[in-house]
Design a protein around this motif. Structure first.
Motif, PDB file in Angstrom:
ATOM      1  N   UNK A 153     -31.926  10.792 -41.193  1.00 25.44           N
ATOM      2  CA  UNK A 153     -33.438  10.832 -41.045  1.00 25.44           C
ATOM      3  C   UNK A 153     -34.007  11.978 -41.761  1.00 25.44           C
ATOM      4  N   UNK A 154     -33.399  12.633 -42.768  1.00 22.82           N
ATOM      5  CA  UNK A 154     -33.928  13.477 -43.653  1.00 22.82           C
ATOM      6  C   UNK A 154     -33.757  14.994 -43.118  1.00 22.82           C
ATOM      7  N   UNK A 155     -33.031  15.239 -42.242  1.00 23.78           N
ATOM      8  CA  UNK A 155     -32.928  16.583 -41.967  1.00 23.78           C
ATOM      9  C   UNK A 155     -31.998  17.464 -43.019  1.00 23.78           C
ATOM     10  N   UNK A 156     -32.634  18.532 -43.221  1.00 25.58           N
ATOM     11  CA  UNK A 156     -31.706  19.475 -44.121  1.00 25.58           C
ATOM     12  C   UNK A 156     -30.630  20.047 -43.441  1.00 25.58           C
ATOM     13  N   UNK A 157     -29.761  20.757 -43.898  1.00 27.70           N
ATOM     14  CA  UNK A 157     -28.568  21.119 -43.243  1.00 27.70           C
ATOM     15  C   UNK A 157     -28.962  21.877 -42.194  1.00 27.70           C
ATOM     16  N   UNK A 158     -30.083  22.808 -42.654  1.00 26.99           N
ATOM     17  CA  UNK A 158     -30.345  23.934 -41.460  1.00 26.99           C
ATOM     18  C   UNK A 158     -30.906  23.407 -40.364  1.00 26.99           C
ATOM     19  N   UNK A 159     -31.906  22.405 -40.704  1.00 31.91           N
ATOM     20  CA  UNK A 159     -32.803  21.650 -39.662  1.00 31.91           C
ATOM     21  C   UNK A 159     -31.794  20.926 -38.742  1.00 31.91           C
ATOM     22  N   UNK A 161     -28.775  21.287 -38.266  1.00 29.23           N
ATOM     23  CA  UNK A 161     -27.906  22.378 -37.212  1.00 29.23           C
ATOM     24  C   UNK A 161     -28.837  22.914 -36.029  1.00 29.23           C
ATOM     25  N   UNK A 162     -30.151  23.186 -36.205  1.00 27.18           N
ATOM     26  CA  UNK A 162     -31.141  23.762 -35.493  1.00 27.18           C
ATOM     27  C   UNK A 162     -31.415  22.873 -34.293  1.00 27.18           C
ATOM     28  N   UNK A 163     -31.888  21.704 -34.473  1.00 29.15           N
ATOM     29  CA  UNK A 163     -32.263  20.505 -33.600  1.00 29.15           C
ATOM     30  C   UNK A 163     -31.400  19.882 -33.315  1.00 29.15           C
ATOM     31  N   UNK A 169     -24.082  21.131 -29.040  1.00 32.60           N
ATOM     32  CA  UNK A 169     -22.844  21.959 -29.257  1.00 32.60           C
ATOM     33  C   UNK A 169     -22.993  22.972 -27.876  1.00 32.60           C
ATOM     34  N   UNK A 170     -24.360  23.385 -27.587  1.00 30.11           N
ATOM     35  CA  UNK A 170     -24.447  24.327 -26.465  1.00 30.11           C
ATOM     36  C   UNK A 170     -24.081  23.669 -25.288  1.00 30.11           C
TER      37      UNK A 170
END
Lengths: 249, 281
Positions: A153-159, A161-163, A169-170
């Motif tokens: 969907x075009x998320x970067x690695x950091x995004x 991870x964050x979204x 995981x939480x």
């Protein structure tokens, strides 16, 4: 209302000898409340800081840099296998004295970090090391396909991870996280050793002046039972609110 | 509890959602890390050594006092072993009491477990240190109770509660069918527990039990706060004996950290290995 409570405890002392000074002596009460406030300050700041350390550590641990991975691994292994009390001493006495001093406004030498701040730093690092492992196990439980879908969907690695990864995981690692945060709240008593005026310290001061060890011990036990019970209750509610639909009952 | 629970009745393993197996081993030391530490030490030691010209360098101080400090460490180990032995014996009793048929007994045992598990260890230690007398009279004979015995007793309280939880969890994780099979073979409840259930639990309880040991070994330094002469107390005394130079704090407490690390890290690795081996999935 307050006056009747004070009168009741005063009367309790006069009739039975149970001397709960904190409940009728305003001076002791103020000290006790100040200690409680310090415990809460320590607990809340270290919980938040250790969560940040855990999240960042877990991100670095799954990252591409070998050096960073190694450093995070070393940090986790070292802090998990050494006593937290020695860590606090090492930070406060060892590193605290090696750092240069600052001059305060009136020209006195003041250390860069006070004992309260050092306690927060070392307790956060201690609990953070456990959180790194907890978050890592949670992240590994997130299916690879979900991450691939996020990347598609075009998320970067950091995004991603964050979204995507971190929220999932939480939820997976909440039970283990609960355990660790409760443990952290209990570990804040160790700040006593470097004279941080938290509950244990305040209560000790009261009982060494008023000679009412047993009564203050009972107050101390009840205080921690309530504090820990409160945290358990909040975390369980949070666990239920964050439940992943379709999992569990 | 998570949904991925194969012990739940009615859920066949194939019906459970897909879960990735845990492949990556947890954090562990590799040769590269040791090289890194050695490098840091090589950089750090000369930097400290330049500090004092006449006085001993921090490294020399640590080497000079190492035998004394290691005696202190051995004392820590001894306290932890004794606390573990007492706590385990009491904890098995408490855990079995929690599983007892009688409602009153199991409620009482549950309350005791919750209290001793949730109160900070340092608070329990204070409790025992201040409220247990320094000597007791048994059958007319005065038995002195030195500080370290009281501390050992104080540490065995949280061990007891944690072991009780481990026992309860392990017994609960044995499938119900085992109990039913034992019942059909005319075993009494006590016989079932001791001859069928507990032997199976032993290997499940081993990894969490070792975890508790590791925690209690690290907690023994707290005894220094209530005045027991163990490693941390000796470290402070050594520091004072060497003139209280501030640059000595880090190496001396670093040495204490190193001792505990070298003792607890192998236990941690072994625990992780046993956990993987006993995994039932």
């Amino acid at each position: 209302m307050i006056a009747t409570i004070q009168a009741w405890f005063q009367q309790l002392y006069e009739t039975t000898g149970f001397n709960f000074t904190v409940f009728y002596d305003p001076y002791d009460w103020d000290r006790y409340v100040a200690g409680l406030r310090m415990t809460l300050l320590l607990g809340i700041t270290t919980i938040l800081a250790s969560l940040v350390i855990g999240a960042v550590g877990a991100l670095l641990q799954s990252g591409p840099s070998r050096l960073l991975r190694g450093l995070v691994n070393g940090f986790v292994v070292l802090f998990r296998n050494t006593p937290p009390l020695v860590q606090i001493f090492f930070f406060y006495f060892g590193l605290g004295t090696l750092l240069p001093d600052l001059r305060s406004a009136d020209g006195l030498r003041a250390p860069i970090l006070s004992n309260v701040q050092w306690a927060i730093v070392s307790l956060s690092l201690f609990a953070g090391a456990f959180n790194v492992e907890i978050f890592r196990s949670g992240i590994e439980a997130v299916p690879k396909t979900t991450i691939e879908a996020a990347e598609a969907l075009g998320y970067t690695r950091f995004k991603a991870y964050r979204h995507v990864v971190l929220p999932l995981a939480l939820r997976v690692c909440l039970p283990a996280l609960n355990n660790n945060l409760i443990n952290l709240l209990k570990t804040t008593t160790l700040a006593y050793a470097i004279a941080v005026p938290e509950t244990l310290y305040a209560v000790k001061q009261i009982w060494s002046e008023s000679q009412n060890v047993l009564e203050m011990m009972l107050v101390l036990l009840a205080t921690y039972a309530v504090l820990v019970g409160l945290l358990v209750w909040v975390m369980h509610r949070w666990e239920r609110a964050l439940r992943i639909p379709g999992y569990g009952r | 509890m998570s949904a991925l629970d194969p012990n739940r009745p009615g859920d066949l393993p194939v019906l459970l959602p897909f879960a990735l197996a845990d492949h990556r081993p947890p954090a562990r030391l590799r040769p590269a890390h040791l090289w890194l530490l050695t490098g840091l030490a090589l950089v750090a030691v000369p930097a400290w050594a330049q500090g004092g010209a006449a006085a001993l360098s921090p490294l020399e101080v640590v080497i000079k006092w190492a035998p004394l400090l290691l005696t202190g460490f051995a004392f820590n180990v001894a306290i932890s072993l004794m606390a573990m032995a007492i706590g385990t014996a009491a904890g098995i009793g408490l855990g079995l009491a929690m599983l007892a048929e009688g409602r009153v007994l199991s409620r009482l045992a549950w309350c005791a477990t919750q209290v001793f598990r949730n109160v900070p260890w340092l608070v329990l230690l204070f409790f025992v240190m201040f409220l247990v007398p320094f000597q007791v009279t048994v059958l007319g004979i005065r038995v002195p109770l030195p500080d370290w015995i009281k501390a050992t007793f104080g540490f065995s309280l949280p061990v007891m509660a944690n072991v009780a939880e481990i026992v309860r969890g392990a017994v609960r994780s044995v499938p119900n069918t085992q109990w039913e099979a034992a019942e059909s073979l005319a075993f009494s409840r006590r016989q079932t527990m001791w001859r069928i259930i507990l032997p199976q639990c032993a290997k499940r309880m081993l990894p969490p039990w070792m975890n508790v040991y590791s925690l209690i070994a690290m907690a023994t330094v707290q005894a220094s706060i209530v005045g027991v002469t163990e490693m941390l107390t000796l470290t402070a005394q050594v520091h004072a004996a060497e003139g209280g130079r501030p640059e000595l704090f880090a190496p001396l407490y670093g040495f204490a950290l190193l001792c505990f690390f070298l003792y607890c890290y192998p236990i941690d690795r072994l625990t992780a290995r046993l956990e993987r081996r006993f995994e039932t999935r």
